[in-house]
Design a protein around this motif. Structure first.
Motif, short mmCIF file in Angstrom:
data_model
loop_
_atom_site.label_atom_id
_atom_site.label_comp_id
_atom_site.label_asym_id
_atom_site.label_seq_id
_atom_site.Cartn_x
_atom_site.Cartn_y
_atom_site.Cartn_z
N ASN A 1 0.79 -1.22 0.00
CA ASN A 1 0.00 0.00 0.00
C ASN A 1 0.83 1.27 0.00
O ASN A 1 0.27 2.35 0.08
CB ASN A 1 -0.93 0.01 1.21
N PHE B 1 3.22 4.50 -1.16
CA PHE B 1 3.17 5.40 -2.32
C PHE B 1 4.35 5.16 -3.26
O PHE B 1 4.18 5.04 -4.47
CB PHE B 1 3.14 6.86 -1.87
N ASN C 1 2.25 4.77 -6.35
CA ASN C 1 0.94 4.16 -6.13
C ASN C 1 -0.05 5.22 -5.67
O ASN C 1 0.00 5.70 -4.55
CB ASN C 1 1.09 3.06 -5.07
N PHE C 2 -0.97 5.59 -6.54
CA PHE C 2 -2.02 6.55 -6.20
C PHE C 2 -3.26 5.77 -5.77
O PHE C 2 -3.83 5.03 -6.57
CB PHE C 2 -2.36 7.43 -7.41
N ASN C 3 -3.67 5.88 -4.57
CA ASN C 3 -4.89 5.30 -3.97
C ASN C 3 -5.11 3.80 -4.26
O ASN C 3 -6.24 3.37 -4.35
CB ASN C 3 -6.13 6.12 -4.33
N ASN C 4 -4.06 3.03 -4.41
CA ASN C 4 -4.14 1.58 -4.66
C ASN C 4 -4.99 1.21 -5.86
O ASN C 4 -5.45 0.08 -5.98
CB ASN C 4 -4.63 0.82 -3.42
#
Length: 128
Positions: free
Chosen positions: A22, A24, A78-81
């Protein structure tokens, strides 16, 4: 006139360490085996005045196969999974690369660096 088409197809199979979870910033490294298929075709083409009908004669065609490997170093954001921006560098090396596929073909380099940038979308994001 003479027309030459040259195609290279690659299939990669391998694994990746990192780039999961999870966080970023997710660095990763990967190693792949590859199968490369090289093809060249040269045709003599006689066109008519209205470009509707043409006479085409194959002069040369050759297909060669080689195997190779690559090492990939990269990082994804990683933007908002659901959406990730992935970038990195890949070192590719091919073995038993054909010397030259024809008179007008591009030189095939047996090893080189490739910089890549990609966008990933999760299946959960697509189903929304």
């Amino acid at each position: 006139e003479q027309q030459t088409d040259q195609n290279i197809f690659r299939v990669f199979l391998g694994g990746q360490v990192g780039g999961h979870g999870n966080g970023f910033i997710r660095p990763h490294v990967g190693i792949n085996l590859s199968l490369s298929i090289y093809n060249i075709r040269t045709d003599a083409v006689i066109k008519d005045d209205n470009n509707e009908d043409e006479i085409r004669k194959e002069l040369y065609e050759d297909t060669e196969v080689s195997v190779g490997t690559d090492i990939t170093l990269g990082c994804d954001l990683n933007f908002n999974n659901g959406i990730a921006l992935d970038g990195g560098v890949r070192y590719l090396k091919s073995f038993s690369v054909p010397q030259q596929l024809g008179g007008q073909s591009e030189k095939i380099h047996p090893r080189y660096f490739q910089v890549y940038l990609g966008v990933g979308v999760s299946f959960a994001m697509l189903s929304k």
